[in-house]
Design a protein around this motif. Structure first.
Motif, PDB file in Angstrom:
ATOM      1  N   GLN A   1       0.811  -1.204   0.000  1.00 20.19           N
ATOM      2  CA  GLN A   1       0.000   0.000   0.000  1.00 20.19           C
ATOM      3  C   GLN A   1       0.853   1.265   0.000  1.00 20.19           C
ATOM      4  O   GLN A   1       0.462   2.283  -0.569  1.00 20.19           O
ATOM      5  N   THR A   2       2.016   1.177   0.653  1.00 12.90           N
ATOM      6  CA  THR A   2       2.876   2.367   0.670  1.00 12.90           C
ATOM      7  C   THR A   2       3.441   2.654  -0.706  1.00 12.90           C
ATOM      8  O   THR A   2       3.881   3.770  -0.985  1.00 12.90           O
ATOM      9  N   GLY A   3       3.393   1.678  -1.599  1.00 14.07           N
ATOM     10  CA  GLY A   3       3.887   1.895  -2.951  1.00 14.07           C
ATOM     11  C   GLY A   3       2.812   2.407  -3.896  1.00 14.07           C
ATOM     12  O   GLY A   3       3.141   2.720  -5.047  1.00 14.07           O
ATOM     13  N   LYS A   4       1.538   2.448  -3.455  1.00 10.48           N
ATOM     14  CA  LYS A   4       0.433   2.909  -4.323  1.00 10.48           C
ATOM     15  C   LYS A   4       0.167   4.386  -4.097  1.00 10.48           C
ATOM     16  O   LYS A   4       0.486   4.947  -3.062  1.00 10.48           O
ATOM     17  N   SER A   5      -0.553   5.013  -5.137  1.00  8.36           N
ATOM     18  CA  SER A   5      -0.922   6.423  -5.053  1.00  8.36           C
ATOM     19  C   SER A   5      -2.192   6.560  -4.214  1.00  8.36           C
ATOM     20  O   SER A   5      -3.089   5.704  -4.278  1.00  8.36           O
ATOM     21  N   PRO A   6      -2.319   7.619  -3.420  1.00 10.93           N
ATOM     22  CA  PRO A   6      -3.542   7.796  -2.600  1.00 10.93           C
ATOM     23  C   PRO A   6      -4.800   7.964  -3.456  1.00 10.93           C
ATOM     24  O   PRO A   6      -5.894   7.605  -3.030  1.00 10.93           O
ATOM     25  N   ALA A   7      -4.674   8.504  -4.676  1.00  6.12           N
ATOM     26  CA  ALA A   7      -5.810   8.691  -5.584  1.00  6.12           C
ATOM     27  C   ALA A   7      -5.624   7.832  -6.823  1.00  6.12           C
ATOM     28  O   ALA A   7      -4.544   7.291  -7.080  1.00  6.12           O
ATOM     29  N   GLY A   8      -6.754   7.731  -7.615  1.00  2.00           N
ATOM     30  CA  GLY A   8      -6.678   6.887  -8.802  1.00  2.00           C
ATOM     31  C   GLY A   8      -5.841   7.494  -9.893  1.00  2.00           C
ATOM     32  O   GLY A   8      -5.482   6.809 -10.847  1.00  2.00           O
ATOM     33  N   VAL A   9      -5.581   8.785  -9.806  1.00  2.00           N
ATOM     34  CA  VAL A   9      -4.813   9.478 -10.821  1.00  2.00           C
ATOM     35  C   VAL A   9      -3.969  10.531 -10.124  1.00  2.00           C
ATOM     36  O   VAL A   9      -4.262  10.938  -8.998  1.00  2.00           O
ATOM     37  N   ASN A  10      -2.959  10.963 -10.857  1.00  2.00           N
ATOM     38  CA  ASN A  10      -2.138  12.062 -10.316  1.00  2.00           C
ATOM     39  C   ASN A  10      -2.945  13.335 -10.439  1.00  2.00           C
ATOM     40  O   ASN A  10      -3.186  13.851 -11.529  1.00  2.00           O
ATOM     41  N   LEU A  11      -3.418  13.834  -9.288  1.00  2.04           N
ATOM     42  CA  LEU A  11      -4.329  14.972  -9.290  1.00  2.04           C
ATOM     43  C   LEU A  11      -3.689  16.216  -9.877  1.00  2.04           C
ATOM     44  O   LEU A  11      -4.353  17.021 -10.542  1.00  2.04           O
ATOM     45  N   LEU A  12      -2.421  16.393  -9.655  1.00  3.73           N
ATOM     46  CA  LEU A  12      -1.758  17.585 -10.178  1.00  3.73           C
ATOM     47  C   LEU A  12      -1.723  17.541 -11.701  1.00  3.73           C
ATOM     48  O   LEU A  12      -2.000  18.542 -12.375  1.00  3.73           O
ATOM     49  N   SER A  13      -1.438  16.400 -12.253  1.00  3.06           N
ATOM     50  CA  SER A  13      -1.439  16.256 -13.722  1.00  3.06           C
ATOM     51  C   SER A  13      -2.844  16.408 -14.272  1.00  3.06           C
ATOM     52  O   SER A  13      -3.068  17.017 -15.352  1.00  3.06           O
ATOM     53  N   PHE A  14      -3.810  15.832 -13.530  1.00  2.00           N
ATOM     54  CA  PHE A  14      -5.206  15.926 -13.945  1.00  2.00           C
ATOM     55  C   PHE A  14      -5.644  17.384 -13.984  1.00  2.00           C
ATOM     56  O   PHE A  14      -6.337  17.829 -14.921  1.00  2.00           O
ATOM     57  N   ALA A  15      -5.241  18.172 -12.978  1.00  2.00           N
ATOM     58  CA  ALA A  15      -5.641  19.591 -12.912  1.00  2.00           C
ATOM     59  C   ALA A  15      -5.015  20.350 -14.067  1.00  2.00           C
ATOM     60  O   ALA A  15      -5.678  21.189 -14.703  1.00  2.00           O
ATOM     61  N   TYR A  16      -3.712  20.105 -14.349  1.00  2.00           N
ATOM     62  CA  TYR A  16      -3.072  20.805 -15.466  1.00  2.00           C
ATOM     63  C   TYR A  16      -3.716  20.422 -16.805  1.00  2.00           C
ATOM     64  O   TYR A  16      -3.872  21.265 -17.710  1.00  2.00           O
ATOM     65  N   ASP A  17      -4.082  19.184 -16.918  1.00  2.00           N
ATOM     66  CA  ASP A  17      -4.725  18.734 -18.153  1.00  2.00           C
ATOM     67  C   ASP A  17      -6.091  19.378 -18.301  1.00  2.00           C
ATOM     68  O   ASP A  17      -6.492  19.780 -19.411  1.00  2.00           O
ATOM     69  N   LEU A  18      -6.812  19.518 -17.162  1.00  2.00           N
ATOM     70  CA  LEU A  18      -8.127  20.148 -17.183  1.00  2.00           C
ATOM     71  C   LEU A  18      -8.001  21.618 -17.588  1.00  2.00           C
ATOM     72  O   LEU A  18      -8.804  22.129 -18.400  1.00  2.00           O
ATOM     73  N   GLU A  19      -6.987  22.291 -17.070  1.00  2.00           N
ATOM     74  CA  GLU A  19      -6.766  23.692 -17.454  1.00  2.00           C
ATOM     75  C   GLU A  19      -6.424  23.789 -18.932  1.00  2.00           C
ATOM     76  O   GLU A  19      -6.844  24.724 -19.633  1.00  2.00           O
ATOM     77  N   ALA A  20      -5.653  22.862 -19.395  1.00  2.00           N
ATOM     78  CA  ALA A  20      -5.271  22.898 -20.808  1.00  2.00           C
ATOM     79  C   ALA A  20      -6.489  22.711 -21.704  1.00  2.00           C
ATOM     80  O   ALA A  20      -6.573  23.323 -22.799  1.00  2.00           O
ATOM     81  N   LYS A  21      -7.434  21.899 -21.260  1.00  2.00           N
ATOM     82  CA  LYS A  21      -8.661  21.696 -22.061  1.00  2.00           C
ATOM     83  C   LYS A  21      -9.606  22.893 -21.964  1.00  2.00           C
ATOM     84  O   LYS A  21     -10.355  23.203 -22.910  1.00  2.00           O
ATOM     85  N   ALA A  22      -9.572  23.602 -20.830  1.00  2.00           N
ATOM     86  CA  ALA A  22     -10.483  24.726 -20.632  1.00  2.00           C
ATOM     87  C   ALA A  22      -9.999  25.979 -21.344  1.00  2.00           C
ATOM     88  O   ALA A  22     -10.815  26.847 -21.726  1.00  2.00           O
ATOM     89  N   ASN A  23      -8.761  26.127 -21.534  1.00  2.00           N
ATOM     90  CA  ASN A  23      -8.223  27.366 -22.102  1.00  2.00           C
ATOM     91  C   ASN A  23      -8.712  27.620 -23.535  1.00  2.00           C
ATOM     92  O   ASN A  23      -9.016  28.777 -23.904  1.00  2.00           O
ATOM     93  N   PRO A  24      -8.856  26.622 -24.387  1.00  2.00           N
ATOM     94  CA  PRO A  24      -9.344  26.907 -25.759  1.00  2.00           C
ATOM     95  C   PRO A  24     -10.835  27.257 -25.807  1.00  2.00           C
ATOM     96  O   PRO A  24     -11.313  27.755 -26.841  1.00  2.00           O
ATOM     97  N   LEU A  25     -11.561  26.992 -24.752  1.00  2.00           N
ATOM     98  CA  LEU A  25     -13.003  27.240 -24.773  1.00  2.00           C
ATOM     99  C   LEU A  25     -13.268  28.737 -24.813  1.00  2.00           C
ATOM    100  O   LEU A  25     -12.463  29.543 -24.322  1.00  2.00           O
ATOM    101  N   PRO A  26     -14.399  29.099 -25.376  1.00  2.00           N
ATOM    102  CA  PRO A  26     -14.737  30.523 -25.424  1.00  2.00           C
ATOM    103  C   PRO A  26     -15.013  31.042 -24.023  1.00  2.00           C
ATOM    104  O   PRO A  26     -15.409  30.295 -23.133  1.00  2.00           O
ATOM    105  N   PRO A  27     -14.751  32.299 -23.824  1.00  2.00           N
ATOM    106  CA  PRO A  27     -14.985  32.853 -22.487  1.00  2.00           C
ATOM    107  C   PRO A  27     -16.456  32.690 -22.101  1.00  2.00           C
ATOM    108  O   PRO A  27     -17.337  32.748 -22.937  1.00  2.00           O
ATOM    109  N   GLY A  28     -16.584  32.426 -20.815  1.00  2.00           N
ATOM    110  CA  GLY A  28     -17.937  32.233 -20.322  1.00  2.00           C
ATOM    111  C   GLY A  28     -17.923  31.423 -19.041  1.00  2.00           C
ATOM    112  O   GLY A  28     -16.892  31.170 -18.416  1.00  2.00           O
TER     113      GLY A  28
END
Length: 865
Positions: free
Chosen positions: A637-664
């Motif tokens: 268990q000490t070798g596993k991640s606390p979450a199913g995904v790397n949250l920091l990478s997930f957040a950066y990826d989410l920002e990258a997807k949101a930036n092309p969207l039109p303002p709103g």
């Protein structure tokens, strides 16, 4: 002893002394070295003749040729026995045979002496008749020289032969002058040499009391060393016992101490792990709640109408598909706590195992102090015994006969020195007479050979081969006269010189062969050591003189050799036969007194390692259960991640997807959710990861401690049983062995000291080397080197010169005819032919005024003129 030393000194300095050898001595012990202060003596051990030694050696070779036989020890023994025995009857066959043996040994010297006597008898007679014959115009006395065809050749041969003989005579004269000078210079050195020997002998007398004081002073050094060990019995004896116990006890106690440390580390690891697991459960729940909230927010944002319009719809669908990754690890909340193991370890720690080990350490470290406290009375008793030994040693050394004997010897020394002071000026005066006589003899020979040299010089320089015998020059005639003067002096004095040569040869050769050579080879001592030689009632003269026990083997050779090797007087003269130092010191008696005191040295210890509580504590720790924990689960268990995904990478990826969207609203809400995810990572995930790292470290510590825990505890308990068994079974023998070793150390100091005293008194104290040196000075240096060697060189040189005067005068007489101016000469009418008949009749002379004829040659004698 004083009698013997006095005899050695008196007889040695006067030329009539004896000496001896050295038995092997026991070497001093090596454990703790003592050394008597070195005594420096002024007189040199050996005498060097210098360059003139070559001439002395030449004389020795000549004497060996004359007298090659070995030293007649048996004959000399019989002569001494006859001399010390009853009145000699010279008619006895044994006496006659003894005389023949002496004559046989002296054959070479006697033969040379007889030849010298023959020379002494014949030379005056020959000289007398030669003189009378010359006065009658015979034997070459007629001033007429017959001319011969080989005359020039004979003249040259006579001149060269005479010159060679004169050179040989000159070397002999040179030897005589050198020997005469050596006698004078060496006799002058005798006073300084005697003073040096007397100074060394007085140094011997003065140093002996100081040496004894030094020996006694070393007892205090030895006692101080022993007292230091007695006062330090805690470190010496106690430390020895402790050193014997340490190898069997300390390793076990070190392992138990390490186990006590491991128990404390285990408790800390379990406490850290248990608290971290509780915190981890809570943090995992909070992470799951936070992730659920952010997923709900994202789903609400994705319901925006823009998500139904292309291309925004594709981005929204992509985000919607990735929402399932925002989950926490549910297994973290299922990791079991370690409360049971922690409780077990806490129960183990109720017993202070480390304190028990420290008590055992302290029990061992207290051994030196316990030894000191239990041996106080015994140490005081040993000190009393050691103090009493010192007084006993002092009494023994005060009763040594050496000082009394040396005091008596001092009287002999004073008498000898006063004798030397009285007679040395007389000897020096006699030496001046001898030097003057030798100078006259050498000068007389020099005068003779000078006449020969002058005759040769004048004769050869003034000779004119064109001059007739009657017309020779004045210089040539003077040369012939010089030669005849040399001949006359030779006949006049050579027999007197030979008398001196024979007398000095007979004395010098016999002293060299009968005293000097056998003294160096010690053959003279062996003769003197002949049983019952000097006293028929004593087998060995010295032992009879010293102890009145002639069976004791004490010889002159042994005494001389021991003194020469710088051995002490006690051992040299075997004084143990009158005062046995070994019995008086009695090493065993003194060491037995110390041993008896050491027998009372008793030391007791009771050492129990760890005790029952400590043993149970170790066993409880082995059964605490940490070795049964499922460490793989925790590590997985000490070798596993606390979450199913790397949250920091997930957040950066989410920002990258949101930036092309039109303002709103859609774009803003997505960015806000991305920021929320970053905050969740920072506030929830990172603490969980830190907790997992703490769990990992604790698991590793527990895993390392629990690995083979039961075997470790079992091994420690086995070693503990062995150590306790060693203490129980061997502590008494260890104490006894170390006590004996300690006792041997204390006794060893005094055994070594007492043996050193015995060794020093026997081998070092009152070293009689100055006596042997004085003897060598008297016999080898003064008699042989200062007197006999120059004396032998003197007769050798003068004898050679005197003997060669005989052929010299013969050649001088023959040669003088060729240099002197003749009264008549041979004259011929025809110088080319000479009638042999008239030559045979002897009519071969002419008057010096006869005129040469021109027809038939006729010989005319001066009488027919």
């Amino acid at each position: 002893m004083a009698l013997v030393l006095g005899s050695l000194l008196l007889l040695g300095l006067c030329g009539n002394t004896f000496s001896g050898g050295q038995p092997s001595s026991t070497d001093a012990p090596k454990a703790w070295n003592y050394e008597l202060p070195a005594t420096n003596y002024e007189t040199q051990d050996s005498h060097k003749a210098g360059p003139i030694g070559i001439l002395f050696e030449l004389v020795h070779i000549f004497l060996y040729v004359v007298q090659p036989r070995d030293f007649p020890e048996d004959t000399l023994r019989k002569v001494i026995q006859k001399a010390f025995g009853p009145k000699i009857n010279y008619d006895e066959p044994e006496t006659v045979l003894l005389g023949l043996k002496i004559a046989y040994y002296e054959a070479g010297i006697i033969l040379c002496s007889l030849l010298g006597l023959l020379f002494i008898i014949l030379m005056p007679l020959v000289g007398y008749f030669f003189c009378m014959c010359r006065c009658c115009n015979k034997c070459g006395g007629e001033m007429h020289q017959r001319q011969k065809e080989n005359g020039p050749f004979l003249r040259k041969c006579f001149a060269i032969s005479l010159l060679v003989i004169c050179i040989i005579i000159s070397t002999g004269i040179f030897y005589g002058f050198v020997a005469n000078h050596q006698v004078r210079t060496r006799i002058k050195r005798s006073r300084k040499l005697a003073d040096s020997n007397f100074k060394d002998l007085r140094t011997l007398l003065n140093e002996t009391p100081e040496q004894i004081k030094y020996i006694l002073a070393q007892y205090n050094t030895t006692k101080d060393k022993a007292f230091l060990d007695l006062n330090s019995i805690n470190s010496v004896l106690g430390g020895g016992i402790l050193d014997r116990l340490r190898p069997n006890i300390i390793p076990v106690l070190d392992e138990i101490k390490s186990m006590a440390t491991a128990i404390k580390e285990t408790k800390e690891a379990l406490e850290n792990m248990n608290s971290t697991l509780k915190s981890l459960h809570q943090q995992s729940t909070q992470l799951s709640s936070s992730l659920t909230s952010v997923k709900t927010s994202l789903r609400g944002s994705l319901n925006d109408p823009l998500c139904s319009v292309r291309p925004t719809s594709e981005t929204c669908n992509s985000i919607r598909l990735s929402l399932n990754q925002l989950n926490s690890n549910p297994e973290l909340r299922q990791l079991p706590l370690v409360d049971a193991e922690l409780n077990n370890v806490n129960n183990v720690l109720r017993t202070d195992l480390d304190g028990l080990v420290q008590k055992d350490y302290q029990s061992l470290n207290d051994i030196p102090d316990r030894v000191q406290s239990q041996t106080t009375s015994v140490v005081a008793g040993i000190k009393r015994v050691l103090n009493s030994i010192g007084s006993d040693i002092n009494n023994v050394t005060q009763r040594l006969p050496i000082q009394d004997i040396l005091s008596e010897f001092s009287g002999y020394l004073n008498n000898t020195e006063s004798y030397m002071q009285r007679h040395l000026p007389t000897w020096e005066e006699y030496d001046s007479y001898w030097w003057l006589g030798g100078l006259v003899i050498c000068s007389l020979l020099t005068l003779i050979v000078i006449f020969y040299y002058l005759g040769l010089l004048c004769g050869m320089c003034g000779y004119d081969r064109h001059a007739t015998p009657t017309t020779r020059g004045c210089v040539s005639n003077t040369g012939g006269i010089f030669l005849m003067v040399g001949v006359g002096l030779s006949f006049l004095f050579c027999w007197i010189l030979m008398i001196i040569v024979v007398l000095t040869f007979f004395v010098g050769a016999n002293v060299e062969k009968m005293i000097c050579e056998p003294y160096v080879s010690k053959e003279l001592f062996r003769v003197l050591d002949t049983p019952r030689l000097l006293n028929e009632d004593w087998e060995y003269y010295l032992s009879g003189k010293l102890f009145n026990k002639s069976k004791i083997k004490l010889t002159f050779e042994q005494v001389y050799s021991d003194c020469k090797n710088n051995r002490g007087t006690y051992g040299t003269l075997h004084l143990e036969n009158s005062f046995n130092i070994s019995e008086r010191l009695n090493i065993n008696e003194h060491t037995e007194s110390i041993s008896n005191e050491l027998e009372n040295l008793k030391v007791n210890f009771n050492i129990f390692l760890l005790g029952a509580a400590g043993r149970k504590n170790l066993q409880d720790f082995a059964a605490c259960g940490i070795d049964r924990m499922n460490y793989d689960t925790y590590l997985a268990q000490t070798g596993k991640s606390p979450a199913g995904v790397n949250l920091l990478s997930f957040a950066y990826d989410l920002e990258a997807k949101a930036n092309p969207l039109p303002p709103g609203n859609l774009r803003n809400s997505l960015k806000r959710d991305a920021q929320t995810i970053k905050t969740i990572h920072q506030q929830r995930v990172l603490p969980i990861e830190q907790s997992l790292s703490t769990v990992y470290q604790s698991v590793k510590i527990l895993q390392r401690t629990s690995n083979g825990l039961l075997e470790k505890v079992t091994r420690i308990l086995t070693s503990l049983d062995f150590a306790q068994s060693f203490i129980t079974n061997n502590i008494s023998s260890v104490i006894i062995e170390e006590t004996r070793k300690y006792g041997r150390t204390i006794i060893g100091y005094f055994e070594h000291y007492l043996r050193w005293i015995e060794f020093s008194i026997r081998e070092k104290v009152a070293s009689c080397k100055p006596v042997a040196t004085a003897l060598d000075t008297a016999v080898d240096v003064f008699l042989c080197s200062y007197v006999i060697d120059p004396l032998n060189l003197f007769w050798f040189g003068i004898g050679k010169a005197t003997v060669f005067l005989l052929p010299a005068l013969i050649f001088a007489v023959k040669l003088a005819k060729y240099y002197r101016r003749m009264d008549s000469e041979d004259v011929y009418d025809d110088v080319e032919t000479i009638p042999m008949k008239n030559m045979e009749n002897g009519n071969n002379g002419y008057h010096k005024d006869h005129l040469y004829g021109i027809h038939n040659p006729v010989m005319t004698s001066p009488a027919q003129h």
